[in-house]
Design a protein around this motif. Structure first.
Motif, PDB file in Angstrom:
ATOM      1  N   GLY A 190     -32.948 -81.415   0.129  1.00 41.95           N
ATOM      2  CA  GLY A 190     -33.928 -80.660  -0.939  1.00 41.95           C
ATOM      3  C   GLY A 190     -33.046 -80.370  -1.857  1.00 41.95           C
ATOM      4  O   GLY A 190     -33.117 -81.049  -3.173  1.00 41.95           O
ATOM      5  N   HIS A 191     -32.421 -79.063  -2.252  1.00 39.73           N
ATOM      6  CA  HIS A 191     -31.551 -78.672  -3.283  1.00 39.73           C
ATOM      7  C   HIS A 191     -30.496 -79.913  -3.586  1.00 39.73           C
ATOM      8  O   HIS A 191     -30.400 -80.058  -4.678  1.00 39.73           O
ATOM      9  CB  HIS A 191     -31.171 -77.583  -2.875  1.00 39.73           C
ATOM     10  N   SER A 192     -29.864 -79.997  -2.458  1.00 40.21           N
ATOM     11  CA  SER A 192     -29.033 -81.373  -2.640  1.00 40.21           C
ATOM     12  C   SER A 192     -29.231 -82.110  -1.525  1.00 40.21           C
ATOM     13  O   SER A 192     -29.989 -81.820  -0.589  1.00 40.21           O
ATOM     14  CB  SER A 192     -27.440 -80.917  -2.632  1.00 40.21           C
ATOM     15  N   ALA A 193     -28.844 -83.484  -1.528  1.00 41.81           N
ATOM     16  CA  ALA A 193     -29.085 -84.361  -0.308  1.00 41.81           C
ATOM     17  C   ALA A 193     -28.489 -83.724   0.887  1.00 41.81           C
ATOM     18  O   ALA A 193     -29.024 -83.875   2.026  1.00 41.81           O
ATOM     19  CB  ALA A 193     -28.233 -85.787  -0.743  1.00 41.81           C
ATOM     20  N   LEU A 223     -44.268 -73.835  -2.897  1.00 38.16           N
ATOM     21  CA  LEU A 223     -44.143 -74.905  -4.004  1.00 38.16           C
ATOM     22  C   LEU A 223     -43.189 -74.439  -5.087  1.00 38.16           C
ATOM     23  O   LEU A 223     -43.003 -75.222  -6.182  1.00 38.16           O
ATOM     24  CB  LEU A 223     -45.772 -74.903  -4.745  1.00 38.16           C
ATOM     25  N   TRP A 224     -42.715 -73.164  -5.063  1.00 35.98           N
ATOM     26  CA  TRP A 224     -41.855 -72.571  -6.139  1.00 35.98           C
ATOM     27  C   TRP A 224     -40.494 -73.259  -5.955  1.00 35.98           C
ATOM     28  O   TRP A 224     -39.738 -72.501  -5.327  1.00 35.98           O
ATOM     29  CB  TRP A 224     -42.012 -71.181  -6.305  1.00 35.98           C
ATOM     30  N   VAL A 225     -40.160 -74.348  -6.406  1.00 38.52           N
ATOM     31  CA  VAL A 225     -38.617 -74.906  -6.163  1.00 38.52           C
ATOM     32  C   VAL A 225     -38.122 -75.166  -7.685  1.00 38.52           C
ATOM     33  O   VAL A 225     -38.805 -75.051  -8.714  1.00 38.52           O
ATOM     34  CB  VAL A 225     -38.868 -76.152  -5.393  1.00 38.52           C
ATOM     35  N   LEU A 226     -36.873 -75.338  -7.486  1.00 32.02           N
ATOM     36  CA  LEU A 226     -35.875 -75.266  -8.590  1.00 32.02           C
ATOM     37  C   LEU A 226     -36.151 -76.504  -9.291  1.00 32.02           C
ATOM     38  O   LEU A 226     -35.948 -77.737  -8.919  1.00 32.02           O
ATOM     39  CB  LEU A 226     -34.413 -74.989  -8.313  1.00 32.02           C
ATOM     40  N   TYR A 231     -33.971 -83.067  -4.868  1.00 34.15           N
ATOM     41  CA  TYR A 231     -34.950 -83.752  -3.818  1.00 34.15           C
ATOM     42  C   TYR A 231     -36.167 -82.571  -3.669  1.00 34.15           C
ATOM     43  O   TYR A 231     -36.308 -82.013  -2.674  1.00 34.15           O
ATOM     44  CB  TYR A 231     -34.618 -84.391  -2.677  1.00 34.15           C
ATOM     45  N   PRO A 232     -36.968 -82.234  -4.780  1.00 40.11           N
ATOM     46  CA  PRO A 232     -38.043 -81.133  -4.676  1.00 40.11           C
ATOM     47  C   PRO A 232     -38.795 -81.206  -3.443  1.00 40.11           C
ATOM     48  O   PRO A 232     -39.464 -80.297  -2.885  1.00 40.11           O
ATOM     49  CB  PRO A 232     -38.573 -81.008  -6.019  1.00 40.11           C
ATOM     50  N   MET A 233     -39.168 -82.553  -3.087  1.00 41.11           N
ATOM     51  CA  MET A 233     -40.392 -82.735  -2.042  1.00 41.11           C
ATOM     52  C   MET A 233     -39.756 -82.156  -0.681  1.00 41.11           C
ATOM     53  O   MET A 233     -40.427 -81.897   0.313  1.00 41.11           O
ATOM     54  CB  MET A 233     -40.916 -84.062  -2.190  1.00 41.11           C
ATOM     55  N   ASP A 234     -38.298 -82.375  -0.606  1.00 42.11           N
ATOM     56  CA  ASP A 234     -37.704 -82.250   0.745  1.00 42.11           C
ATOM     57  C   ASP A 234     -37.559 -80.766   0.785  1.00 42.11           C
ATOM     58  O   ASP A 234     -37.551 -79.924   1.761  1.00 42.11           O
ATOM     59  CB  ASP A 234     -36.435 -83.006   0.778  1.00 42.11           C
ATOM     60  N   SER A 235     -37.183 -79.978  -0.471  1.00 42.63           N
ATOM     61  CA  SER A 235     -37.266 -78.588  -0.400  1.00 42.63           C
ATOM     62  C   SER A 235     -38.566 -77.885  -0.168  1.00 42.63           C
ATOM     63  O   SER A 235     -38.578 -77.019   0.779  1.00 42.63           O
ATOM     64  CB  SER A 235     -36.875 -78.018  -2.034  1.00 42.63           C
ATOM     65  N   ILE A 236     -39.775 -78.683  -0.507  1.00 43.37           N
ATOM     66  CA  ILE A 236     -41.096 -78.018  -0.233  1.00 43.37           C
ATOM     67  C   ILE A 236     -41.181 -78.247   1.307  1.00 43.37           C
ATOM     68  O   ILE A 236     -41.529 -77.532   2.147  1.00 43.37           O
ATOM     69  CB  ILE A 236     -42.151 -78.927  -0.850  1.00 43.37           C
ATOM     70  N   TYR A 237     -40.937 -79.529   1.929  1.00 35.39           N
ATOM     71  CA  TYR A 237     -40.980 -79.593   3.313  1.00 35.39           C
ATOM     72  C   TYR A 237     -40.252 -78.910   4.297  1.00 35.39           C
ATOM     73  O   TYR A 237     -40.838 -78.210   5.087  1.00 35.39           O
ATOM     74  CB  TYR A 237     -40.675 -81.096   3.730  1.00 35.39           C
ATOM     75  N   ALA A 238     -39.135 -78.480   3.779  1.00 28.99           N
ATOM     76  CA  ALA A 238     -38.163 -77.354   4.359  1.00 28.99           C
ATOM     77  C   ALA A 238     -38.659 -75.972   4.483  1.00 28.99           C
ATOM     78  O   ALA A 238     -38.568 -75.275   5.553  1.00 28.99           O
ATOM     79  CB  ALA A 238     -36.675 -77.540   3.957  1.00 28.99           C
ATOM     80  N   LYS A 239     -39.368 -75.748   3.257  1.00 33.98           N
ATOM     81  CA  LYS A 239     -39.901 -74.355   3.207  1.00 33.98           C
ATOM     82  C   LYS A 239     -41.128 -74.290   3.984  1.00 33.98           C
ATOM     83  O   LYS A 239     -41.430 -73.393   4.787  1.00 33.98           O
ATOM     84  CB  LYS A 239     -40.146 -73.953   1.711  1.00 33.98           C
ATOM     85  N   GLN A 240     -42.113 -75.297   4.063  1.00 38.62           N
ATOM     86  CA  GLN A 240     -43.117 -75.417   5.027  1.00 38.62           C
ATOM     87  C   GLN A 240     -42.933 -75.232   6.393  1.00 38.62           C
ATOM     88  O   GLN A 240     -43.398 -74.616   7.100  1.00 38.62           O
ATOM     89  CB  GLN A 240     -43.922 -76.670   4.650  1.00 38.62           C
ATOM     90  N   LYS A 241     -41.770 -75.957   6.880  1.00 34.23           N
ATOM     91  CA  LYS A 241     -41.196 -75.867   8.197  1.00 34.23           C
ATOM     92  C   LYS A 241     -40.783 -74.654   8.703  1.00 34.23           C
ATOM     93  O   LYS A 241     -41.065 -73.859   9.838  1.00 34.23           O
ATOM     94  CB  LYS A 241     -40.328 -76.958   8.414  1.00 34.23           C
ATOM     95  N   TRP A 242     -39.686 -73.974   7.570  1.00 39.80           N
ATOM     96  CA  TRP A 242     -39.087 -72.815   8.266  1.00 39.80           C
ATOM     97  C   TRP A 242     -39.805 -71.406   7.882  1.00 39.80           C
ATOM     98  O   TRP A 242     -39.673 -70.652   8.790  1.00 39.80           O
ATOM     99  CB  TRP A 242     -37.831 -73.115   7.700  1.00 39.80           C
TER     100      TRP A 242
END
Length: 286
Positions: A190-193, A223-226, A231-242
């Motif tokens: 997400g934020h980094s690989a 949806l509020w990502v940096l 990899y913003p979509m991976d950030s979103i996925y991680a937030k949706q999960k956790w």
């Protein structure tokens, strides 16, 4: 220094330095009229972002989560561009426990961007050396590989002076690793690989350290990502999960960057039901 308890463990925030970065970059495509209602912004459109490691003792071992901004390593131009108003005082913070950097046994690094990893090394004369010479430093294998071989985008934040002196101390993991029976590091990307989050569990209580997937309390919206996220979509996925799971289970969220809160509990409607606030100085230089 603020503290909180997670079960039988005490978490303490050390002084790792202070920066003021562009608010637009920190909230990506979110319009300013929305995010400025959630997080204070100054006249330069900058928001305060701490870089404060979390210290805890587990099984007789001294552990840090993240390493701080570092001291005496940034040029005058970098200090200005990153809005640095205070460099790291981790050594002074540890001294209040009667400890020195050499007493740290373990450091858990969610990722190795300069504002997290700068405190791992220090400059002595014309060379850089490890600031925590006796610590085992954990980070994901993907993060460690990219730090040593950054791409055209990431080379601006992965600096050799932050990894060359500590390379013999680093231990990597692939997807997940348990440390001392209470700390779990989980790779999210997400934020980094190679970005990871950290959970801390003790006596039925849990804290979730989302790091730069959710750097401040104002980033709770999935949806509020940096704009800094690779990899913003991976950030979103991680937030949706956790985030929903952690809220439902009554977990705490802890922060490294938030200038206003150290930790928060939310209910399922997004209301703050408990918090540890940062003891802010009466006047903050901006």
């Amino acid at each position: 220094m603020e503290t909180m308890n997670i079960g039988e463990l005490t978490l303490t925030w050390l002084n790792g330095g202070d920066t003021y970065l562009d608010g637009g970059a920190m909230f990506g495509v979110v319009p300013k009229p929305l995010w400025e209602k959630k997080y204070p912004v100054n006249e330069k459109n900058q928001i305060e972002l701490r870089s404060d490691p979390i210290f805890l003792r587990v099984n007789g071992k001294n552990i840090l989560i993240e390493a701080g901004l570092g001291y005496g390593k940034l040029s005058a131009k970098q200090l200005r561009n990153y809005g640095v108003t205070e460099q790291s005082k981790v050594e002074e913070s540890l001294a209040k426990f009667g400890l020195a950097p050499s007493d740290i046994d373990i450091i858990c690094m969610t990722h190795m961007h300069f504002d997290h990893a700068g405190g791992l090394t220090k400059k002595v004369g014309d060379r850089y050396v490890s600031f925590f010479p006796n610590a085992v430093i954990y980070t994901s294998a993907i993060e460690w590989d990219e730090m040593r071989n950054p791409n055209i985008r990431s080379r601006n934040t992965y600096w050799k002076e932050n990894w060359e002196p500590i390379q013999e101390q680093v231990k990597t993991f692939s997807e997940e690793i348990e440390i001392e029976g209470v700390i779990n590091m989980v790779h999210t990307g997400g934020h980094s690989a190679g970005h990871s989050i950290i959970t801390i569990e003790s006596s039925g209580e849990r804290a979730v350290h989302m790091a730069d997937i959710m750097p401040t309390h104002a980033h709770r919206n999935v949806l509020w990502v940096l704009a800094y996220d690779d990899y913003p979509m991976d950030s979103i996925y991680a937030k949706q999960k956790w985030i929903p799971e952690a809220i439902k289970s009554g977990s705490w969220f802890t922060f490294y960057h938030d200038g206003h809160y150290r930790a928060i509990k939310w209910d399922e409607d997004g209301h703050i039901i408990d918090s540890v606030k940062r003891n802010r100085p009466a006047a903050v230089v901006k």
